[in-house]
Write an enzyme that holds these catalytic residues in place. Structure first.
Site, mmCIF file in Angstrom:
data_model
loop_
_atom_site.group_PDB
_atom_site.id
_atom_site.type_symbol
_atom_site.label_atom_id
_atom_site.label_comp_id
_atom_site.label_asym_id
_atom_site.label_seq_id
_atom_site.Cartn_x
_atom_site.Cartn_y
_atom_site.Cartn_z
ATOM 1 C CE1 TYR A 26 -3.755 -2.296 0.035
ATOM 2 C CE2 TYR A 26 -2.768 -3.173 2.013
ATOM 3 C CZ TYR A 26 -3.657 -3.314 0.854
ATOM 4 O OH TYR A 26 -4.418 -4.465 1.000
ATOM 5 C CG ASN A 77 -10.076 2.062 -0.704
ATOM 6 O OD1 ASN A 77 -10.567 0.981 -0.524
ATOM 7 N ND2 ASN A 77 -8.572 2.095 -0.955
ATOM 8 C CG HIS A 83 -13.066 -7.738 -1.928
ATOM 9 N ND1 HIS A 83 -13.107 -7.162 -3.059
ATOM 10 C CD2 HIS A 83 -12.079 -7.109 -1.140
ATOM 11 C CE1 HIS A 83 -12.060 -6.391 -3.237
ATOM 12 N NE2 HIS A 83 -11.311 -6.509 -2.045
ATOM 13 C CG ASP A 90 -28.553 -2.997 -0.421
ATOM 14 O OD1 ASP A 90 -28.321 -3.058 -1.497
ATOM 15 O OD2 ASP A 90 -28.636 -3.891 0.521
ATOM 16 C CG HIS A 103 -10.168 -0.741 -4.902
ATOM 17 N ND1 HIS A 103 -10.516 -1.009 -3.547
ATOM 18 C CD2 HIS A 103 -11.335 -0.891 -5.655
ATOM 19 C CE1 HIS A 103 -11.850 -1.406 -3.575
ATOM 20 N NE2 HIS A 103 -12.338 -1.211 -4.834
ATOM 21 C CB ILE A 104 -4.104 1.825 -2.566
ATOM 22 C CG1 ILE A 104 -5.028 3.055 -1.841
ATOM 23 C CG2 ILE A 104 -2.680 2.107 -2.456
ATOM 24 C CD1 ILE A 104 -4.869 3.013 -0.223
ATOM 25 C CB SER A 105 -3.545 -2.857 -4.190
ATOM 26 O OG SER A 105 -4.725 -3.491 -3.691
#
Ligand code: CA2
Length: 152
Positions: A26, A77, A83, A90, A103-105
């Site tokens: 990260y 993020n 996931h 919702d 997302h950083i990665s």
């Protein structure tokens, strides 16, 4: 009524550890750096940022609900909740604000369980694998979407 010139920046569980743990994945920038990057990018486009980070799903959902009345869009993020969390998805869907998922990665180059995002299809902007600079990209692209909506 004109749209508020404010974006909600949401960082999910464990992102408070940015720059402290796992720098190989990260990087070395901290959560404060992330907030600064997003705030500067937003200011350049005439928006302010309200930032929230929490390790508790309900806190994130309350912040998303609150944004409904006074924010023009959401940069998020969701961390590992990306996931797993139908309830976060919702909440984003319910407030019906434009969403940028960041997302950083490069999640698609990592373990298979990171390849699916519950948030992806409620987001209009997707930024992955750009490190913390991805938050600047996300703010820029979301500000363009919001400005386009305001004109339309
Ligand atoms: O790449 C990303 O930004 C992620 O959203 C980060 C999540 C991960 O579960 C997603 O698959 C991808 C993890 C956030 C945890 O952040 C840490 C930062 C520093 C040290 C440890 C965890």
């Amino acid at each position: 009524m004109s749209a508020p010139r404010r974006l909600l920046l949401v960082n999910g569980p464990n992102l408070n550890l940015l720059g402290v743990r796992e720098p190989d994945v990260y990087g070395t920038a901290t959560l404060d750096d992330v907030v600064r990057i997003a705030t500067d990018a937003a200011a350049a486009r005439g928006f302010e940022v309200r930032a929230v980070q929490s390790n508790h799903e309900g806190v994130l959902i309350d912040a998303i609900h609150a944004a409904r009345t006074d924010c023009a869009g959401i940069v998020i993020n969701p961390g590992g909740l990306t996931h797993t969390s139908v309830v976060l998805r919702d909440a984003l869907s319910a407030v019906a604000l434009p969403v940028a998922e960041v997302h950083i990665s490069d999640v698609l180059a990592r373990e298979p369980f990171r390849h699916h995002s519950y948030v992806a299809d409620v987001a209009v902007v997707h930024v992955v694998g750009e490190g913390v600079e991805g938050y600047r990209t996300a703010v820029d692209r979301l500000a363009e979407v919001v400005s386009g909506l305001a004109e339309g």
